[in-house]
Design an enzyme around this catalytic site. Structure first.
Site, PDB file in Angstrom:
ATOM      1  N   HIS A 126     -11.674 -31.164  -4.867  1.00  0.00           N
ATOM      2  CA  HIS A 126     -12.949 -31.595  -4.299  1.00  0.00           C
ATOM      3  C   HIS A 126     -13.603 -30.512  -3.449  1.00  0.00           C
ATOM      4  O   HIS A 126     -12.940 -29.736  -2.771  1.00  0.00           O
ATOM      5  CB  HIS A 126     -12.755 -32.863  -3.463  1.00  0.00           C
ATOM      6  N   ASP A 127     -14.923 -30.462  -3.529  1.00  0.00           N
ATOM      7  CA  ASP A 127     -15.750 -29.567  -2.717  1.00  0.00           C
ATOM      8  C   ASP A 127     -15.494 -28.090  -2.987  1.00  0.00           C
ATOM      9  O   ASP A 127     -15.890 -27.229  -2.195  1.00  0.00           O
ATOM     10  CB  ASP A 127     -15.557 -29.851  -1.218  1.00  0.00           C
ATOM     11  N   GLY A 144      -8.802 -28.369  -2.393  1.00  0.00           N
ATOM     12  CA  GLY A 144     -10.138 -28.677  -1.920  1.00  0.00           C
ATOM     13  C   GLY A 144     -10.762 -27.549  -1.116  1.00  0.00           C
ATOM     14  O   GLY A 144     -10.073 -26.766  -0.473  1.00  0.00           O
TER      15      GLY A 144
END
Length: 265
Positions: A126-127, A144
């Protein structure tokens, strides 16, 4: 639901209401496309592919069986907020690859550039931001909030720690754990990743001039043995060289870092 007339959708595939399927897309047997997914022109989903979440897939990207693209983040802080995954054009996403959407705390977007290759079982957390022409070999994983610049190669079974930056043109050897930032064109290898030189093969393949390669060698030597703090060496390195490649390394080192840097051995 919007499916272009030229798209081919296998009868066993599931395309949920709200999905947008572009021209010349191919959705293979037993694949699932979620209600907030947009597939651009020429996207190919082989069989048993899941594309879900608020996900955009760019033109001519090909996704192979068993891949799961756009599922929620693997983050206990995630609370169901609407976040996104944006995948660029002409990527090859092989079997079993996973890519997650972003989180509110990380800006809300996971982003992948163009012309990348994600081999079997690779993961994009994520991100994370992935540049263009990046290669993740089999089972390589980006945690992440990572930032991977253009033309990076990550070897099989390697892991990149949260918030790590990998500079343009860096190469990470197989079975390597990277816990700190890697300068552009760096070569990292060993179980606990160590900066072990320059990605000379990659530089030569891109046709970088011999004078620039020599300047990069001298710069790495200064980073390794120069006086003062690491950032001070970087500033002095730039002052003593007129190479744009050396300047790029200096800017990277002087940029914001959450993890510190791998220091040349």
């Amino acid at each position: 639901m919007s499916i272009d007339p030229s798209a081919q959708v296998h009868p066993s595939a599931v395309v949920e209401d709200g999905a947008v399927i572009g021209a010349d897309c191919v959705i293979g047997p037993f694949s699932i496309v979620g209600p907030e997914v947009t597939l651009a022109r020429g996207v190919v989903l082989k069989s048993h592919v899941v594309v879900t979440g608020k996900t955009e897939v760019g033109e001519e990207t090909e996704i192979f069986p068993g891949a799961c693209i756009g599922e929620i983040p693997q983050d206990l802080k995630f609370d169901g907020e609407k976040t996104r995954l944006i995948v660029g054009a002409r990527n090859r996403i092989r079997e079993g690859v996973t890519m997650n959407t972003g989180t509110k705390g990380g800006g809300g977007i996971t982003r992948v550039g163009d012309d990348c290759l994600f081999m079997t079982g690779a993961h994009v957390g994520h991100d994370t931001t992935v540049g263009n022409r990046v290669i993740l070999a089999n089972q390589a994983a980006l945690a992440g909030h990572c930032h991977v610049e253009d033309d990076v190669i990550i070897g099989g079974l390697s892991g990149i720690h949260q918030f790590v930056r990998l500079g343009r043109g860096a190469i990470i050897g197989a079975v390597t754990m990277v816990t700190s930032d890697v300068i552009p064109y760096g070569l990292v290898q060993g179980p606990r990743g160590e900066l072990d030189g320059l990605n000379l093969v990659g530089l030569k393949r891109r046709g970088v001039a011999r004078s620039d390669i020599s300047a990069l060698r001298a710069a790495l030597q200064m980073l390794r043995q120069g006086e003062g703090q690491f950032q001070e060496r970087a500033v002095r390195m730039a002052e003593e060289s007129d190479s744009a490649y050396v300047e790029e390394i200096t800017k990277f080192i002087l940029g914001e870092s959450d993890r510190g840097f791998l220091i040349p051995r």
